[in-house]
Motif scaffolding. Structure first.
Motif, PDB file in Angstrom:
ATOM      1  N   PHE A  29       0.809  -1.213   0.000  1.00 49.37           N
ATOM      2  CA  PHE A  29       0.000   0.000   0.000  1.00 49.37           C
ATOM      3  C   PHE A  29       0.844   1.267   0.000  1.00 49.37           C
ATOM      4  CE2 PHE A  29      -3.350  -2.625   2.457  1.00 49.37           C
ATOM      5  CZ  PHE A  29      -3.841  -3.147   1.271  1.00 49.37           C
ATOM      6  N   SER A  30       2.084   1.178   0.475  1.00 46.90           N
ATOM      7  CA  SER A  30       2.905   2.382   0.588  1.00 46.90           C
ATOM      8  C   SER A  30       3.260   2.977  -0.771  1.00 46.90           C
ATOM      9  CB  SER A  30       4.190   2.074   1.374  1.00 46.90           C
ATOM     10  OG  SER A  30       5.048   1.204   0.644  1.00 46.90           O
ATOM     11  N   PHE A  31       3.151   2.184  -1.838  1.00 50.30           N
ATOM     12  CA  PHE A  31       3.417   2.689  -3.192  1.00 50.30           C
ATOM     13  C   PHE A  31       2.169   3.292  -3.839  1.00 50.30           C
ATOM     14  CE2 PHE A  31       6.903  -0.352  -2.741  1.00 50.30           C
ATOM     15  CZ  PHE A  31       7.971   0.321  -3.325  1.00 50.30           C
ATOM     16  N   THR A  32       1.015   3.210  -3.184  1.00 45.49           N
ATOM     17  CA  THR A  32      -0.238   3.587  -3.824  1.00 45.49           C
ATOM     18  C   THR A  32      -0.281   5.055  -4.225  1.00 45.49           C
ATOM     19  OG1 THR A  32      -1.458   1.870  -2.629  1.00 45.49           O
ATOM     20  CG2 THR A  32      -2.737   3.714  -3.521  1.00 45.49           C
ATOM     21  N   LEU A  33       0.081   5.955  -3.324  1.00 47.39           N
ATOM     22  CA  LEU A  33      -0.006   7.379  -3.634  1.00 47.39           C
ATOM     23  C   LEU A  33       0.964   7.791  -4.741  1.00 47.39           C
ATOM     24  CD1 LEU A  33      -0.512   8.794  -0.033  1.00 47.39           C
ATOM     25  CD2 LEU A  33      -2.236   8.502  -1.820  1.00 47.39           C
ATOM     26  N   PRO A  34       2.249   7.381  -4.699  1.00 48.56           N
ATOM     27  CA  PRO A  34       3.113   7.703  -5.839  1.00 48.56           C
ATOM     28  C   PRO A  34       2.615   7.101  -7.149  1.00 48.56           C
ATOM     29  CG  PRO A  34       4.435   7.083  -3.940  1.00 48.56           C
ATOM     30  CD  PRO A  34       3.010   6.781  -3.584  1.00 48.56           C
ATOM     31  N   ALA A  35       2.100   5.869  -7.098  1.00 50.84           N
ATOM     32  CA  ALA A  35       1.570   5.250  -8.317  1.00 50.84           C
ATOM     33  C   ALA A  35       0.370   6.035  -8.837  1.00 50.84           C
ATOM     34  CB  ALA A  35       1.187   3.795  -8.045  1.00 50.84           C
ATOM     35  N   THR A  36      -0.457   6.543  -7.927  1.00 51.39           N
ATOM     36  CA  THR A  36      -1.597   7.351  -8.345  1.00 51.39           C
ATOM     37  C   THR A  36      -1.138   8.639  -9.008  1.00 51.39           C
ATOM     38  OG1 THR A  36      -2.923   6.450  -6.524  1.00 51.39           O
ATOM     39  CG2 THR A  36      -3.712   8.473  -7.549  1.00 51.39           C
ATOM     40  N   GLU A  37      -0.071   9.240  -8.475  1.00 43.04           N
ATOM     41  CA  GLU A  37       0.484  10.453  -9.090  1.00 43.04           C
ATOM     42  C   GLU A  37       0.919  10.173 -10.529  1.00 43.04           C
ATOM     43  OE1 GLU A  37       0.672  13.512  -8.121  1.00 43.04           O
ATOM     44  OE2 GLU A  37       1.111  13.711  -5.983  1.00 43.04           O
ATOM     45  N   PHE A  38       1.548   9.033 -10.756  1.00 40.66           N
ATOM     46  CA  PHE A  38       1.944   8.671 -12.116  1.00 40.66           C
ATOM     47  C   PHE A  38       0.717   8.498 -13.001  1.00 40.66           C
ATOM     48  CE2 PHE A  38       6.065   7.100 -10.264  1.00 40.66           C
ATOM     49  CZ  PHE A  38       6.882   7.921 -11.017  1.00 40.66           C
ATOM     50  N   ALA A  39      -0.298   7.823 -12.504  1.00 43.96           N
ATOM     51  CA  ALA A  39      -1.496   7.560 -13.298  1.00 43.96           C
ATOM     52  C   ALA A  39      -2.214   8.854 -13.673  1.00 43.96           C
ATOM     53  CB  ALA A  39      -2.432   6.635 -12.527  1.00 43.96           C
ATOM     54  N   LEU A  40      -2.171   9.859 -12.781  1.00 44.04           N
ATOM     55  CA  LEU A  40      -2.844  11.129 -13.054  1.00 44.04           C
ATOM     56  C   LEU A  40      -2.224  11.893 -14.215  1.00 44.04           C
ATOM     57  CD1 LEU A  40      -3.572  12.407  -9.426  1.00 44.04           C
ATOM     58  CD2 LEU A  40      -5.271  11.971 -11.218  1.00 44.04           C
ATOM     59  N   ARG A  41      -1.057  11.476 -14.665  1.00 44.45           N
ATOM     60  CA  ARG A  41      -0.420  12.152 -15.797  1.00 44.45           C
ATOM     61  C   ARG A  41      -1.159  11.901 -17.107  1.00 44.45           C
ATOM     62  NH1 ARG A  41       6.049  10.917 -14.534  1.00 44.45           N
ATOM     63  NH2 ARG A  41       6.109  11.981 -12.485  1.00 44.45           N
ATOM     64  N   ALA A  42      -1.994  10.869 -17.141  1.00 47.59           N
ATOM     65  CA  ALA A  42      -2.705  10.556 -18.385  1.00 47.59           C
ATOM     66  C   ALA A  42      -4.179  10.253 -18.170  1.00 47.59           C
ATOM     67  CB  ALA A  42      -2.040   9.370 -19.091  1.00 47.59           C
ATOM     68  N   PHE A  43      -4.575   9.915 -16.938  1.00 42.88           N
ATOM     69  CA  PHE A  43      -5.953   9.495 -16.681  1.00 42.88           C
ATOM     70  C   PHE A  43      -6.614  10.437 -15.675  1.00 42.88           C
ATOM     71  CE2 PHE A  43      -3.428   5.612 -17.481  1.00 42.88           C
ATOM     72  CZ  PHE A  43      -4.018   5.226 -18.678  1.00 42.88           C
ATOM     73  N   GLY A  44      -7.931  10.537 -15.775  1.00 40.84           N
ATOM     74  CA  GLY A  44      -8.688  11.367 -14.859  1.00 40.84           C
ATOM     75  C   GLY A  44      -8.832  10.720 -13.495  1.00 40.84           C
ATOM     76  N   PRO A  45      -9.163  11.512 -12.477  1.00 44.20           N
ATOM     77  CA  PRO A  45      -9.244  10.961 -11.123  1.00 44.20           C
ATOM     78  C   PRO A  45     -10.340   9.910 -10.950  1.00 44.20           C
ATOM     79  CG  PRO A  45     -10.084  13.211 -11.190  1.00 44.20           C
ATOM     80  CD  PRO A  45      -9.438  12.963 -12.512  1.00 44.20           C
TER      81      PRO A  45
END
Length: 322
Positions: A29-45
């Motif tokens: 779970f500790s990688f979730t927020l950084p991974a979400t930041e990466f995903a936001l570069r191309a996908f909507g919330p």
């Protein structure tokens, strides 16, 4: 005699059953927020928040088929609905919206610092657990240390995103506590899988519609981020997490999460370039002490909340499934 004394010392400091599984879940779970930041570069919330559940629902259906899992019955469906409210909709959507509204991954780690306390509170309400005063003192001290650490680095300014983070924390605590309680009745992988399948009629169509409305210019980092939050944060991470909650108790195992924000700060620095000062080492040491004290503190369960001894001790088939 000396060997016996050494064995006694080791048994005194031995961690409770379920600690390792809970720690593995926290690492995932500790990688979730950084991974979400990466995903936001191309996908909507909303695609990230709901889409991860839609993708994970497909994996969950396959897993349930392979496990030949029996269907839940009676009140288990209601409990699975509570789990889905917390971990499928609540935390993923609200935390992603918070990041999209300008919160950094490091700032959002404040939520992770307070989440163990929220989970412990819901464990009292939903799982019938009764932590001791020492447990509460260690938990609150650890949470206060994390909050102080993040505020010291200028991360405590109240903003609209903070309301989203507060909602994410509360819903996750509810989903964690209810899932940990339900994991005493069925293996952890089945808990998260059935919760995902239960709401699949909502998440899968919404995911498909959001994908269709998303431009096709996707970077590798964004796709990797979405894949991680879908396959690990939303699915595989809960295999270990719910197993740890069931074995160690919801309130006690949840305190392992006190280390999660510091891990998230580390990954945010390494992966996103967010600065983490040398004070992280001091904070990490303090949090570790709080975790160990909370792990050794007494947490009792009410008679109605205790699982039956037969499925846990006698049945090897049930153990193999978990």
């Amino acid at each position: 005699m000396r060997n016996q004394d050494n064995a006694t010392r080791w048994s005194a400091v031995a961690l409770p059953p379920g600690f390792g599984a809970a720690a593995l879940g926290v690492l995932a779970f500790s990688f979730t927020l950084p991974a979400t930041e990466f995903a936001l570069r191309a996908f909507g919330p909303y695609l990230i928040g709901i889409g991860r559940a839609g993708i994970a629902a497909v994996l969950a259906a396959v897993a349930l088929r392979l496990m030949r899992a029996p269907r839940p019955h009676g009140r288990q469906w209601a409990s699975l609905g509570v789990v889905a409210l917390g971990i499928v909709f609540g935390f993923p959507v609200l935390s992603t919206l918070a990041l999209d509204h300008g919160s950094s991954s490091s700032h959002a780690a404040v939520v992770i610092g307070l989440l163990p306390v929220a989970t412990a509170v819901f464990a009292v309400v939903r799982a019938g657990e009764r932590p001791s005063p020492v447990f509460w003192a260690a938990s609150l001290a650890g949470a206060a240390l994390i909050v102080a650490f993040t505020l010291r680095n200028g991360l405590g300014r109240f903003a609209p995103a903070d309301a989203l983070l507060l909602g994410a924390m509360l819903t996750a605590g509810l989903g964690y506590a209810e899932g940990g309680r339900l994991a005493r009745e069925m293996p952890g992988p089945q808990v998260v899988s059935w919760a995902l399948v239960l709401v699949a009629p909502i998440t899968i169509p919404v995911t498909m519609a959001l994908f269709a409305a998303t431009p096709g210019h996707w970077s590798g980092a964004a796709v990797t981020g979405l894949a991680y939050v879908s396959g690990v944060s939303m699915f595989l991470g809960f295999f270990a997490w719910y197993a740890g909650l069931a074995k160690a108790g919801v309130a006690r195992a949840s305190q392992v999460q006190l280390a999660q924000p510091l891990l998230t700060l580390l990954w945010s620095w390494l992966l996103l370039g967010e600065h983490a000062g040398a004070g992280t080492v001091v904070a990490a040491a303090g949090v570790l002490v709080c975790v160990l004290i909370a792990q050794r503190a007494r947490v009792s369960r009410t008679a109605a909340a205790r699982p039956a001894a037969t499925p846990e001790v006698v049945s090897p088939g049930a153990a193999g499934k978990g």
